[in-house]
Design a protein around this motif. Structure first.
Motif, PDB file in Angstrom:
ATOM      1  N   LYS A 303       0.826  -1.206   0.000  1.00  0.00           N
ATOM      2  CA  LYS A 303       0.000   0.000   0.000  1.00  0.00           C
ATOM      3  C   LYS A 303       0.861   1.257   0.000  1.00  0.00           C
ATOM      4  O   LYS A 303       0.516   2.259  -0.624  1.00  0.00           O
ATOM      5  N   GLY A 304       1.992   1.204   0.719  1.00  0.00           N
ATOM      6  CA  GLY A 304       2.886   2.350   0.753  1.00  0.00           C
ATOM      7  C   GLY A 304       3.535   2.644  -0.583  1.00  0.00           C
ATOM      8  O   GLY A 304       4.007   3.763  -0.819  1.00  0.00           O
ATOM      9  N   LEU A 305       3.582   1.658  -1.474  1.00  0.00           N
ATOM     10  CA  LEU A 305       4.080   1.858  -2.832  1.00  0.00           C
ATOM     11  C   LEU A 305       2.944   2.211  -3.782  1.00  0.00           C
ATOM     12  O   LEU A 305       3.107   3.071  -4.660  1.00  0.00           O
ATOM     13  N   ALA A 306       1.803   1.576  -3.617  1.00  0.00           N
ATOM     14  CA  ALA A 306       0.697   1.747  -4.559  1.00  0.00           C
ATOM     15  C   ALA A 306       0.181   3.180  -4.576  1.00  0.00           C
ATOM     16  O   ALA A 306      -0.060   3.751  -5.651  1.00  0.00           O
ATOM     17  N   ALA A 307       0.020   3.782  -3.408  1.00  0.00           N
ATOM     18  CA  ALA A 307      -0.594   5.117  -3.341  1.00  0.00           C
ATOM     19  C   ALA A 307       0.251   6.193  -4.021  1.00  0.00           C
ATOM     20  O   ALA A 307      -0.257   6.930  -4.871  1.00  0.00           O
ATOM     21  N   PRO A 308       1.544   6.359  -3.681  1.00  0.00           N
ATOM     22  CA  PRO A 308       2.314   7.416  -4.354  1.00  0.00           C
ATOM     23  C   PRO A 308       2.505   7.169  -5.839  1.00  0.00           C
ATOM     24  O   PRO A 308       2.591   8.122  -6.625  1.00  0.00           O
ATOM     25  N   GLU A 309       2.545   5.914  -6.256  1.00  0.00           N
ATOM     26  CA  GLU A 309       2.719   5.632  -7.681  1.00  0.00           C
ATOM     27  C   GLU A 309       1.480   6.060  -8.464  1.00  0.00           C
ATOM     28  O   GLU A 309       1.586   6.673  -9.534  1.00  0.00           O
ATOM     29  N   ALA A 310       0.298   5.760  -7.935  1.00  0.00           N
ATOM     30  CA  ALA A 310      -0.926   6.208  -8.593  1.00  0.00           C
ATOM     31  C   ALA A 310      -1.032   7.730  -8.558  1.00  0.00           C
ATOM     32  O   ALA A 310      -1.467   8.351  -9.538  1.00  0.00           O
ATOM     33  N   ALA A 311      -0.608   8.333  -7.446  1.00  0.00           N
ATOM     34  CA  ALA A 311      -0.672   9.794  -7.333  1.00  0.00           C
ATOM     35  C   ALA A 311       0.217  10.473  -8.372  1.00  0.00           C
ATOM     36  O   ALA A 311      -0.168  11.477  -8.974  1.00  0.00           O
ATOM     37  N   ALA A 312       1.416   9.939  -8.583  1.00  0.00           N
ATOM     38  CA  ALA A 312       2.351  10.542  -9.539  1.00  0.00           C
ATOM     39  C   ALA A 312       1.783  10.530 -10.945  1.00  0.00           C
ATOM     40  O   ALA A 312       1.847  11.533 -11.672  1.00  0.00           O
ATOM     41  N   ASN A 313       1.210   9.400 -11.357  1.00  0.00           N
ATOM     42  CA  ASN A 313       0.693   9.319 -12.720  1.00  0.00           C
ATOM     43  C   ASN A 313      -0.630  10.049 -12.870  1.00  0.00           C
ATOM     44  O   ASN A 313      -0.938  10.551 -13.957  1.00  0.00           O
ATOM     45  N   ALA A 314      -1.429  10.121 -11.807  1.00  0.00           N
ATOM     46  CA  ALA A 314      -2.646  10.926 -11.868  1.00  0.00           C
ATOM     47  C   ALA A 314      -2.296  12.399 -12.043  1.00  0.00           C
ATOM     48  O   ALA A 314      -2.935  13.122 -12.816  1.00  0.00           O
ATOM     49  N   THR A 315      -1.258  12.843 -11.334  1.00  0.00           N
ATOM     50  CA  THR A 315      -0.811  14.227 -11.483  1.00  0.00           C
ATOM     51  C   THR A 315      -0.321  14.475 -12.911  1.00  0.00           C
ATOM     52  O   THR A 315      -0.616  15.518 -13.504  1.00  0.00           O
ATOM     53  N   ALA A 316       0.437  13.522 -13.455  1.00  0.00           N
ATOM     54  CA  ALA A 316       0.936  13.674 -14.822  1.00  0.00           C
ATOM     55  C   ALA A 316      -0.209  13.750 -15.822  1.00  0.00           C
ATOM     56  O   ALA A 316      -0.158  14.514 -16.794  1.00  0.00           O
ATOM     57  N   GLY A 317      -1.273  12.955 -15.594  1.00  0.00           N
ATOM     58  CA  GLY A 317      -2.405  12.971 -16.513  1.00  0.00           C
ATOM     59  C   GLY A 317      -3.134  14.300 -16.521  1.00  0.00           C
ATOM     60  O   GLY A 317      -3.404  14.871 -17.586  1.00  0.00           O
ATOM     61  N   THR A 318      -3.461  14.834 -15.327  1.00  0.00           N
ATOM     62  CA  THR A 318      -4.181  16.109 -15.284  1.00  0.00           C
ATOM     63  C   THR A 318      -3.254  17.278 -15.624  1.00  0.00           C
ATOM     64  O   THR A 318      -3.725  18.323 -16.079  1.00  0.00           O
ATOM     65  N   ALA A 319      -1.941  17.104 -15.401  1.00  0.00           N
ATOM     66  CA  ALA A 319      -0.996  18.151 -15.823  1.00  0.00           C
ATOM     67  C   ALA A 319      -1.038  18.339 -17.336  1.00  0.00           C
ATOM     68  O   ALA A 319      -0.912  19.469 -17.832  1.00  0.00           O
ATOM     69  N   MET A 320      -1.224  17.264 -18.065  1.00  0.00           N
ATOM     70  CA  MET A 320      -1.362  17.382 -19.516  1.00  0.00           C
ATOM     71  C   MET A 320      -2.625  18.152 -19.870  1.00  0.00           C
ATOM     72  O   MET A 320      -2.640  18.957 -20.819  1.00  0.00           O
ATOM     73  N   GLY A 321      -3.701  17.956 -19.104  1.00  0.00           N
ATOM     74  CA  GLY A 321      -4.920  18.720 -19.342  1.00  0.00           C
ATOM     75  C   GLY A 321      -4.718  20.202 -19.094  1.00  0.00           C
ATOM     76  O   GLY A 321      -5.181  21.044 -19.870  1.00  0.00           O
ATOM     77  N   ALA A 322      -4.003  20.549 -17.994  1.00  0.00           N
ATOM     78  CA  ALA A 322      -3.723  21.957 -17.709  1.00  0.00           C
ATOM     79  C   ALA A 322      -2.856  22.573 -18.795  1.00  0.00           C
ATOM     80  O   ALA A 322      -3.034  23.738 -19.168  1.00  0.00           O
ATOM     81  N   LEU A 323      -1.908  21.782 -19.318  1.00  0.00           N
ATOM     82  CA  LEU A 323      -1.033  22.283 -20.384  1.00  0.00           C
ATOM     83  C   LEU A 323      -1.838  22.555 -21.654  1.00  0.00           C
ATOM     84  O   LEU A 323      -1.680  23.612 -22.289  1.00  0.00           O
ATOM     85  N   LEU A 324      -2.708  21.622 -22.025  1.00  0.00           N
ATOM     86  CA  LEU A 324      -3.459  21.766 -23.269  1.00  0.00           C
ATOM     87  C   LEU A 324      -4.516  22.864 -23.173  1.00  0.00           C
ATOM     88  O   LEU A 324      -4.685  23.662 -24.098  1.00  0.00           O
ATOM     89  N   ALA A 325      -5.237  22.916 -22.040  1.00  0.00           N
ATOM     90  CA  ALA A 325      -6.375  23.833 -21.942  1.00  0.00           C
ATOM     91  C   ALA A 325      -5.972  25.247 -21.541  1.00  0.00           C
ATOM     92  O   ALA A 325      -6.588  26.210 -21.972  1.00  0.00           O
ATOM     93  N   LEU A 326      -4.937  25.360 -20.692  1.00  0.00           N
ATOM     94  CA  LEU A 326      -4.529  26.676 -20.200  1.00  0.00           C
ATOM     95  C   LEU A 326      -3.202  27.150 -20.764  1.00  0.00           C
ATOM     96  O   LEU A 326      -2.857  28.321 -20.639  1.00  0.00           O
ATOM     97  N   GLY A 327      -2.422  26.218 -21.326  1.00  0.00           N
ATOM     98  CA  GLY A 327      -1.052  26.554 -21.694  1.00  0.00           C
ATOM     99  C   GLY A 327      -0.178  26.720 -20.467  1.00  0.00           C
ATOM    100  O   GLY A 327       0.843  27.415 -20.500  1.00  0.00           O
TER     101      GLY A 327
END
Length: 512
Positions: A303-327
């Protein structure tokens, strides 16, 4: 419904044999560069940027989708196996992931990371497709005072709440802030703590600090105990990367909690995935204390590995949305992706969806394809990566040292950085010797400059009025949650100390 139709059109553009080949090449190259100590996902995108210039825009950005998520998995692979995360966003994953690898569960750890990356990235990218206009508005309500409150929350949450000892946690935070203050003070232009060396005017690189504390610190620690602890690492030479249903059920809530932490942070320009990964890790550590989980902090908790790994990639996914929509690039990797867009004469922002809709939806579709392809590639090969641990320890740690030095030198070609690497490695060794946690140092180094900048900006806007720091509902909420967390943590520490005293007294009575 419009988004679904546009997404299917994007899949129609992306799902061609040549584009699938580019995604595959990007995923493999991104993972390979991300695994190398001192490089990481941002460096993978930067190094492979020239490779895409000869491709048409659609093919280039589809390849970048593979590089983008492949580099993130490479970061975690290096951290789990060698305790040398390729990027600061993978630091939190190394704590339990490396413990799992050392205790014979390297392939399981890598499989957990791969599935967590897939779940976090999939949910976040889906949110980008359907809720980008709504989510982007959340980022616009954060001003300087809110960013400073967020940094303070991260500092104290990691130092006082997550650490075993509050005193040691605060001491580690002080070490990190001291390292973060080295360099030129932006507003005044004054050199601080540079010892008169021009090479330190730009400060100490996060790469130098991360590699020094985690990689060289571990090397020195292992070398100091090589005769006292000759079989500290139990190697996994057999087995596949599949996790059983019991482990999947155990990790699933942590994956979802990590995704919940990571998705909103991708929209906030707070430097990347460091804050949500550490918060996700801290949450799992707190829950483990309540459950009295014997694996957490010892043999490694899934669990200590699963949570931060999912958090990192979730951040990367929505970061792409912020880049595309807001620049708005909210991480170093997103900033390099912005440079790639500009190289093709496109400016991300609200008009990008109108002017280059075909390219944008093909890119979003390729993010889904890249996630699936990485899962298909890395699950079978996780046990192959795990065989790195079958290398004899004196060869393995000598190789880590060489790659660490080469990785740091490749970034800046500075001898001063190499001396700093050794010095910080010795600091990491001493911190391990006296059980001082590493996480507060790293979070202070990463967020310290942002906290200072936002504090000065807030005070400049208010002309020195400290009331601005608690002048909005967001800041008040963050500080109230922090106070409650500190009180709960203090009570838990006192209760654990009382239980330890009772156990020691009972043991003495039994001895008598």
């Amino acid at each position: 419904m419009d988004q679904i139709g546009l997404l299917f059109e994007g899949f129609a553009h992306a799902l061609t044999p040549i584009n699938l080949l580019w995604v595959l090449i990007g995923a493999v190259l991104g993972t390979a560069v991300g695994v190398l100590p001192g490089l990481g996902s941002a460096m993978a995108v930067a190094l492979l940027l020239p490779v895409t210039f000869s491709l048409e825009p659609t093919a280039a950005f589809i390849m970048f989708a593979g590089i983008y998520f492949g580099g993130l998995f490479g970061d975690s692979t290096a951290g789990i196996l060698l305790n040398t995360p390729g990027n600061s966003s993978a630091i939190a994953s190394t704590f339990e992931g490396h413990r799992m690898a050392r205790n014979g569960h390297a392939a399981k750890a890598l499989a957990t990371a791969a599935i967590g990356a897939f779940i976090g990235g999939l949910i976040a990218t889906t949110l980008v497709v359907f809720f980008a206009p709504t989510l982007v508005k959340l980022a616009t309500v954060f001003g300087p005072a809110e960013y400073f409150a967020l940094a303070v929350f991260a500092f104290l949450a990691i130092s006082a709440v997550v650490s075993e000892s509050v005193v040691r946690g605060i001491a580690a935070l002080g070490i990190g802030l001291a390292l973060a203050l080295v360099g030129i003070d932006g507003p005044s232009g004054t050199a601080r703590f540079t010892l008169g060396l021009p090479q330190l005017f730009d400060g100490i690189s996060v790469i130098v600090i991360t590699v020094g504390l985690l990689a060289l610190g571990e090397v020195f620690h292992v070398a100091s105990r090589i005769h006292r602890d000759p079989v500290a690492t139990r190697l996994e030479t057999r087995g596949n990367a599949r996790i059983n249903f019991k482990d999947f059920r155990k990790a699933l809530p942590a994956w979802l909690r990590g995704t919940a932490f990571g998705a909103p942070f991708g929209l906030i320009p707070a430097g990347g995935a460091e804050v949500p990964t550490f918060l996700a890790y801290g949450t799992e550590k707190t829950l483990a204390k309540r459950r009295k989980d014997p694996e957490f902090g010892t043999t490694g908790s899934i669990k200590g590995l699963a949570a931060p790994e999912a958090a990192a990639n979730a951040t990367a996914g929505t970061a792409m949305g912020a880049l595309l929509a807001l620049g708005l690039p909210t991480s170093a990797t997103a900033a390099i992706m912005l440079a790639a867009f500009q190289q093709y004469g496109m400016q991300p922002g609200p008009l990008l969806f109108e002017r280059s809709g075909d390219l944008v939806w093909a890119l979003l579709a390729s993010l889904f394809i890249g996630l699936v392809m990485l899962l298909i590639i890395n699950l079978p090969f996780a046990s192959v990566w795990a065989k790195l641990l079958t290398i004899p320890r004196h060869y393995l740690y000598a190789g880590i040292t060489v790659f660490s030095v080469l990785g740091v030198y490749a970034v800046s070609s500075s001898l001063i950085d190499l001396w700093l690497l050794i010095a910080i490695g010795l600091v990491g060794f001493m911190m391990r010797r006296y059980s001082i946690p590493l996480a507060p140092v790293l979070i202070a180094v990463i967020l310290g400059p942002m906290a200072e900048t936002e504090l000065r900006r807030a005070l400049a806007v208010s002309e020195g009025d400290l009331g601005i720091l608690v002048g909005s509902p967001i800041t008040i909420t963050l500080y109230l949650v922090l106070v409650v967390a500190l009180l709960v943590s203090a009570l838990q520490h006192l209760r654990h100390r009382r239980d330890d005293r009772r156990a020691a007294a009972a043991q003495e009575l039994e001895t008598v």
